[in-house]
Design a protein around this motif. Sequence first.
Motif, PDB file in Angstrom:
ATOM      1  N   GLN A  84     -15.730  -7.626   8.073  1.00 15.86           N
ATOM      2  CA  GLN A  84     -15.496  -7.609   9.416  1.00 15.86           C
ATOM      3  C   GLN A  84     -16.484  -6.598   9.872  1.00 15.86           C
ATOM      4  OE1 GLN A  84     -11.225  -6.865   9.939  1.00 15.86           O
ATOM      5  NE2 GLN A  84     -11.529  -7.225  12.246  1.00 15.86           N
TER       6      GLN A  84
ATOM      7  N   PHE B  76       0.809  -1.005  -0.201  1.00 18.48           N
ATOM      8  CA  PHE B  76      -0.022  -0.110   0.025  1.00 18.48           C
ATOM      9  C   PHE B  76       0.727   1.303  -0.101  1.00 18.48           C
ATOM     10  CE2 PHE B  76      -2.772  -3.169   2.180  1.00 18.48           C
ATOM     11  CZ  PHE B  76      -3.932  -2.941   1.307  1.00 18.48           C
TER      12      PHE B  76
ATOM     13  N   PRO C  12      -2.032 -12.671  13.644  1.00 13.77           N
ATOM     14  CA  PRO C  12      -2.249 -11.436  14.647  1.00 13.77           C
ATOM     15  C   PRO C  12      -2.597 -10.035  13.665  1.00 13.77           C
ATOM     16  CG  PRO C  12       0.005 -11.776  14.044  1.00 13.77           C
ATOM     17  CD  PRO C  12      -0.589 -12.732  13.509  1.00 13.77           C
ATOM     18  N   SER C  13      -3.335  -9.227  14.363  1.00 14.08           N
ATOM     19  CA  SER C  13      -3.950  -8.274  13.818  1.00 14.08           C
ATOM     20  C   SER C  13      -3.120  -7.449  12.862  1.00 14.08           C
ATOM     21  CB  SER C  13      -5.069  -7.447  14.589  1.00 14.08           C
ATOM     22  OG  SER C  13      -4.216  -6.696  15.398  1.00 14.08           O
ATOM     23  N   GLY C  14      -3.711  -6.972  11.677  1.00 13.15           N
ATOM     24  CA  GLY C  14      -2.531  -6.258  10.873  1.00 13.15           C
ATOM     25  C   GLY C  14      -1.794  -7.027  10.223  1.00 13.15           C
ATOM     26  N   CYS C  15      -1.930  -8.234  10.095  1.00 14.23           N
ATOM     27  CA  CYS C  15      -0.882  -9.161   9.311  1.00 14.23           C
ATOM     28  C   CYS C  15      -1.518  -9.369   7.847  1.00 14.23           C
ATOM     29  CB  CYS C  15      -0.938 -10.791  10.110  1.00 14.23           C
ATOM     30  SG  CYS C  15      -2.152 -11.497   9.640  1.00 14.23           S
ATOM     31  N   GLY C  16      -2.548  -8.809   7.471  1.00  8.82           N
ATOM     32  CA  GLY C  16      -3.115  -8.788   6.032  1.00  8.82           C
ATOM     33  C   GLY C  16      -4.114  -9.697   5.754  1.00  8.82           C
ATOM     34  N   LYS C  17      -4.854 -10.319   6.822  1.00 13.41           N
ATOM     35  CA  LYS C  17      -6.057 -11.126   6.710  1.00 13.41           C
ATOM     36  C   LYS C  17      -7.223 -10.464   5.855  1.00 13.41           C
ATOM     37  CE  LYS C  17      -6.806 -11.829  11.127  1.00 13.41           C
ATOM     38  NZ  LYS C  17      -5.681 -10.835  11.815  1.00 13.41           N
ATOM     39  N   SER C  18      -7.487  -9.505   6.170  1.00 13.23           N
ATOM     40  CA  SER C  18      -8.756  -8.610   5.452  1.00 13.23           C
ATOM     41  C   SER C  18      -8.134  -8.514   4.004  1.00 13.23           C
ATOM     42  CB  SER C  18      -9.150  -7.512   6.005  1.00 13.23           C
ATOM     43  OG  SER C  18      -9.632  -7.666   7.387  1.00 13.23           O
ATOM     44  N   THR C  19      -6.859  -7.866   3.924  1.00 15.39           N
ATOM     45  CA  THR C  19      -6.472  -7.507   2.632  1.00 15.39           C
ATOM     46  C   THR C  19      -6.442  -8.920   1.698  1.00 15.39           C
ATOM     47  OG1 THR C  19      -4.846  -6.050   3.750  1.00 15.39           O
ATOM     48  CG2 THR C  19      -4.496  -6.634   1.380  1.00 15.39           C
TER      49      THR C  19
ATOM     50  N   ALA D 173       1.975  -5.319   2.900  1.00 18.07           N
ATOM     51  CA  ALA D 173       1.225  -5.734   3.861  1.00 18.07           C
ATOM     52  C   ALA D 173       1.361  -7.247   3.558  1.00 18.07           C
ATOM     53  CB  ALA D 173      -0.115  -5.388   3.484  1.00 18.07           C
TER      54      ALA D 173
ATOM     55  N   PHE E  93       4.000   0.548   1.949  1.00 17.15           N
ATOM     56  CA  PHE E  93       3.761  -0.564   3.028  1.00 17.15           C
ATOM     57  C   PHE E  93       3.470  -1.992   2.689  1.00 17.15           C
ATOM     58  CE2 PHE E  93       1.305  -2.630   6.167  1.00 17.15           C
ATOM     59  CZ  PHE E  93       2.111  -2.691   7.502  1.00 17.15           C
TER      60      PHE E  93
END
Lengths: 257, 264
Positions: free
Chosen positions: B86, B15, B44-51, B25, B23
């Motif tokens: 989410q 990104f 962990p949160s912020g590791c790119g799951k939603s991405t 991701a 960045f």
Amino acid sequence: METRQPSHRLIWFLRGVLLVAFLGGWEMGARAGFLDPFFYSSPGAILARLFQWAADGSIFRHIGITLWEMMLGFAIGTVSGMLLGYLFARSELLGGVFEPLMALLNAIPRLVLAPLFILWFGLGITSKVVMSLALVVFVVFFATYTAIKEVDPILIANARILGARPRDLTWHVLVPSALTWIFTSLRTSVGFALIGAVVGEYLGATKGLGYLVSFAESMFDATGVFAGLVVMVIVAGGLDYVIGRIETRFSVWKPSR
Amino acid sequence: MSQPVISLRHVSMAFPQHNGDAFLALQDVSLDVDPGRFVSIVGPSGCGKSTTLSLIAGLLFPTDGEVWLEGRRVEDVQTSVGFMFQQDALFPWKTVLGNVMAGLLFRQVPRKEAQERALSWIRRVGLAGFEHHYPYQLSGGMRKRVSLAQTLVYDPDILLMDEPFSALDVQTRDLMENELLALWQELRKTVLFITHDLQEAIALSDEVVVMTAAPGRIKARYPIQLARPRNLLDIRTSPEFEAIYSHIWGDLREEVMASYARSQ
Ligand SMILES: Nc1ncnc2c1ncn2[C@@H]1O[C@H](COP(=O)(O)OP(=O)(O)O)[C@@H](O)[C@H]1O
Ligand SMILES: [Mg+2]
């Protein structure tokens, strides 16, 4: 901290007391000679004038004209504000070019332009409609523009996956979202529409509530000025009531305050 | 061997950032999901799951690598998947019925048929009687049910679910997990399920994928061979479950700690 909610009845009762005290004091002051009726008139005289206007029907023509100018200004202002807001929000190019211009124009106190409008568009209703729409268009433009720019991207993503085509996005997501904002600003824009029309009439017209007040002023007729103001307050109150009804009817999806 | 329905091939996603740098991701993520499987991704949160889900659905496009769905390269938004976001993604100005019908109307299903199908799904997720309520009038759990109905009503073969139950209280979540599993058992859709709750992942899935802290990579994949049909209420206390859990937790823990340390 505990504060007991004063009862509804008590509030209304006190409002009544205040009004009666104010009008009574005014009337008595006028009769006793403390307040010169030439400058301050009196509630009795104002009421008599209102009855007279109602009896000869003249007041209804003035109200009708003002409402008509205001509605035209409101309608044209709202529709063009929505269209401009939609276009500028959807097109990066148009938005980039024109949004600062809109902000700049919005910063101009438009009431100052009223004499120009009368010069350009004459003493008839056109200049009042233009005045009114010049005030309304910005309120609606910014409401629409922000609403579309700020619409939750998750809702757009969801709609697209659900199969929405661009047209569906407009009608099922962007427009409803914009309408919420436009409704929130409805009170402001209707108020502006009325102010625009009245100010236009005040500065140069032969009909309407603004003209009525301005004419009375030119005759040094304080009673006429006050009576005209009372009519404006009644008209504004009536409009406010109607808008309140429209709001409750259309914003059903909003939790009630 | 059937061909995978979801296939990520060396996918990276960067990104742009405000300071001009990119960045990273996701980094070189490759993942295949076979038809009918229930696969969970934890990390962990912020590791790119939603991405990752957005890439599969064609809401985003990778800076590197390829995403394939049902044998076609993803180059556009994918309307053949069902996506549970989410965040709350219901249309606040539509009623429950309106929300559930929306996908069908967008797909040009005649209004009458759309309404019947929507009503039947509303009943199925236990919301009969709430057809004409607006989202703000519903609890969090009920809104998730509406989302589920909205997603399932057009019968997608693939479900992408992004932490669908993480905002719910424990009891409601247990209930919803059970219902989801029952539905999956019956409909046999391919599910890619994201959660940060390892227990939930193990209990529901055929396979658990653990991702690393940012930049997200695939750290390990674990087949879950617990017998089906599963009873979610009992399964968590079985010794088998606990063995799997502590095994995977060892890996996940490292990543969670790494992500935590970085955020300090
Ligand atoms: N549109 C975006 N622009 C910039 N950075 C983003 C964007 N979307 C996600 N990120 C960043 O990418 C990383 C992964 O985000 P996300 O996929 O939402 O993580 P997860 O779902 O695992 O919590 C986060 O650090 C997030 O800040
Ligand atoms: Mg996420």
